[in-house]
Design a protein around this motif. Sequence first.
Motif, PDB file in Angstrom:
ATOM      1  N   MET A  96       1.029  -1.352   0.233  1.00  0.00           N
ATOM      2  CA  MET A  96      -0.035  -0.078   0.236  1.00  0.00           C
ATOM      3  C   MET A  96       0.670   0.674   0.353  1.00  0.00           C
ATOM      4  O   MET A  96       1.019   2.969  -0.921  1.00  0.00           O
ATOM      5  CB  MET A  96      -1.195  -0.049   1.267  1.00  0.00           C
ATOM      6  CG  MET A  96      -2.477  -0.901   1.339  1.00  0.00           C
ATOM      7  SD  MET A  96      -3.019  -0.878   2.450  1.00  0.00           S
ATOM      8  CE  MET A  96      -3.827   1.064   2.943  1.00  0.00           C
ATOM      9  N   MET A  97       2.259   1.074   0.760  1.00  0.00           N
ATOM     10  CA  MET A  97       2.591   1.996   0.536  1.00  0.00           C
ATOM     11  C   MET A  97       3.281   2.543  -0.518  1.00  0.00           C
ATOM     12  O   MET A  97       3.778   3.570  -0.999  1.00  0.00           O
ATOM     13  CB  MET A  97       3.780   2.008   1.478  1.00  0.00           C
ATOM     14  CG  MET A  97       4.586   3.939   1.895  1.00  0.00           C
ATOM     15  SD  MET A  97       6.165   3.233   2.979  1.00  0.00           S
ATOM     16  CE  MET A  97       7.250   2.145   2.092  1.00  0.00           C
ATOM     17  N   MET A  98       4.165   1.432  -0.785  1.00  0.00           N
ATOM     18  CA  MET A  98       4.864   1.663  -2.771  1.00  0.00           C
ATOM     19  C   MET A  98       3.194   2.085  -3.791  1.00  0.00           C
ATOM     20  O   MET A  98       3.684   3.295  -3.805  1.00  0.00           O
ATOM     21  CB  MET A  98       5.575   0.412  -2.799  1.00  0.00           C
ATOM     22  CG  MET A  98       6.496   0.313  -1.844  1.00  0.00           C
ATOM     23  SD  MET A  98       7.284   1.326  -2.067  1.00  0.00           S
ATOM     24  CE  MET A  98       8.369   2.126  -3.722  1.00  0.00           C
ATOM     25  N   SER A  99       2.501   1.744  -3.166  1.00  0.00           N
ATOM     26  CA  SER A  99       1.364   2.280  -4.549  1.00  0.00           C
ATOM     27  C   SER A  99       0.701   3.486  -4.377  1.00  0.00           C
ATOM     28  O   SER A  99       0.856   4.567  -5.144  1.00  0.00           O
ATOM     29  CB  SER A  99       0.398   1.231  -4.718  1.00  0.00           C
ATOM     30  OG  SER A  99      -0.471   1.832  -5.050  1.00  0.00           O
ATOM     31  N   ALA A 100       1.401   4.301  -3.093  1.00  0.00           N
ATOM     32  CA  ALA A 100       1.287   5.548  -2.662  1.00  0.00           C
ATOM     33  C   ALA A 100       1.395   6.706  -3.358  1.00  0.00           C
ATOM     34  O   ALA A 100       1.704   6.798  -4.276  1.00  0.00           O
ATOM     35  CB  ALA A 100       0.888   5.578  -1.218  1.00  0.00           C
ATOM     36  N   ASP A 106       6.123  10.085  -6.616  1.00  0.00           N
ATOM     37  CA  ASP A 106       7.218  10.428  -5.979  1.00  0.00           C
ATOM     38  C   ASP A 106       8.748  10.125  -5.786  1.00  0.00           C
ATOM     39  O   ASP A 106       9.860   9.367  -5.476  1.00  0.00           O
ATOM     40  CB  ASP A 106       6.669   9.925  -4.763  1.00  0.00           C
ATOM     41  CG  ASP A 106       5.437  11.891  -3.845  1.00  0.00           C
ATOM     42  OD1 ASP A 106       5.704  12.800  -5.073  1.00  0.00           O
ATOM     43  OD2 ASP A 106       5.125  11.117  -3.745  1.00  0.00           O
ATOM     44  N   LEU A 107       8.722   8.535  -6.819  1.00  0.00           N
ATOM     45  CA  LEU A 107       9.829   7.348  -6.762  1.00  0.00           C
ATOM     46  C   LEU A 107      10.534   8.153  -8.805  1.00  0.00           C
ATOM     47  O   LEU A 107      10.042   8.284  -9.187  1.00  0.00           O
ATOM     48  CB  LEU A 107       9.206   6.201  -7.432  1.00  0.00           C
ATOM     49  CG  LEU A 107       9.000   5.785  -6.352  1.00  0.00           C
ATOM     50  CD1 LEU A 107       8.443   4.298  -6.380  1.00  0.00           C
ATOM     51  CD2 LEU A 107      10.184   5.660  -5.011  1.00  0.00           C
ATOM     52  N   SER A 108      12.229   8.459  -8.127  1.00  0.00           N
ATOM     53  CA  SER A 108      13.231   8.061  -9.460  1.00  0.00           C
ATOM     54  C   SER A 108      13.741   7.115  -9.615  1.00  0.00           C
ATOM     55  O   SER A 108      12.951   6.837  -9.231  1.00  0.00           O
ATOM     56  CB  SER A 108      14.308  10.250  -8.863  1.00  0.00           C
ATOM     57  OG  SER A 108      14.974   9.084  -8.243  1.00  0.00           O
ATOM     58  N   SER A 109      13.624   7.214 -10.790  1.00  0.00           N
ATOM     59  CA  SER A 109      14.564   6.699 -11.700  1.00  0.00           C
ATOM     60  C   SER A 109      15.711   5.799 -10.289  1.00  0.00           C
ATOM     61  O   SER A 109      15.278   4.682 -10.414  1.00  0.00           O
ATOM     62  CB  SER A 109      15.546   6.824 -12.763  1.00  0.00           C
ATOM     63  OG  SER A 109      14.676   7.169 -13.917  1.00  0.00           O
ATOM     64  N   GLU A 110      16.554   6.265 -10.132  1.00  0.00           N
ATOM     65  CA  GLU A 110      17.778   5.941  -9.112  1.00  0.00           C
ATOM     66  C   GLU A 110      16.729   5.264  -7.745  1.00  0.00           C
ATOM     67  O   GLU A 110      17.078   4.445  -7.483  1.00  0.00           O
ATOM     68  CB  GLU A 110      18.433   7.231  -8.808  1.00  0.00           C
ATOM     69  CG  GLU A 110      19.175   7.953  -9.585  1.00  0.00           C
ATOM     70  CD  GLU A 110      18.102   9.012 -10.812  1.00  0.00           C
ATOM     71  OE1 GLU A 110      17.453   9.661  -9.778  1.00  0.00           O
ATOM     72  OE2 GLU A 110      18.907   9.486 -11.376  1.00  0.00           O
TER      73      GLU A 110
END
Length: 134
Positions: A96-100, A106-110
Motif C-alpha cells: 500500500m505504501m509503495m502504491s501510494a 514520487d519515485l525517481s529512476s534512482e
Amino acid sequence: MKEEVKVTNSEWYVMNCLWEKRPLSLMQLVPLLKESAGWSKSTSATMVRRMTEKELIGYEENGKTKYFFPKVDKQDVVVQETRDFLQRIYDGSVGMMMSALVRQDDLSSEDIQELQEILKAAEKKTQKKQKKKK
C-alpha cells in the motif's frame, strides 16, 4: 528480538547529533541544537537530562564535564520507527505504501533502481531461509 525503542520527534535532534559525532559535552551540543531545533541552552539541558533518565543516551565524566553518547543504535531506532509508521499509516502493508508513492509520481529512476536492488537482496535472504528450513 530487540527491545522496542521509542524516540520522540524532539529527541531525534539530540540523537542525530550524537549519532553523527560522539561523545559531545552539553556545551558542544547546545550550538548544534540551537541550529537544528532552535533550542535554548536550558531546553537542550532539559532534553539531555530526560534522555539520560530514559536511557537513550549515557555519559562519561571527564573532570567536571559530562560527555554524552547514544545508548541505542540508529539502525534499531529507524527500523522500529519504520514499523510503527507502516502500521499506523498503511495497516502494515508495504504494498500500500509503495502504491501510494507510485501514484504520486514520487519515485525517481534512482529510487526505483535502489528499490529493485533492495528487493533482490530480500529475495535472496528469503530463499536462504527457506533452504535452511528444508
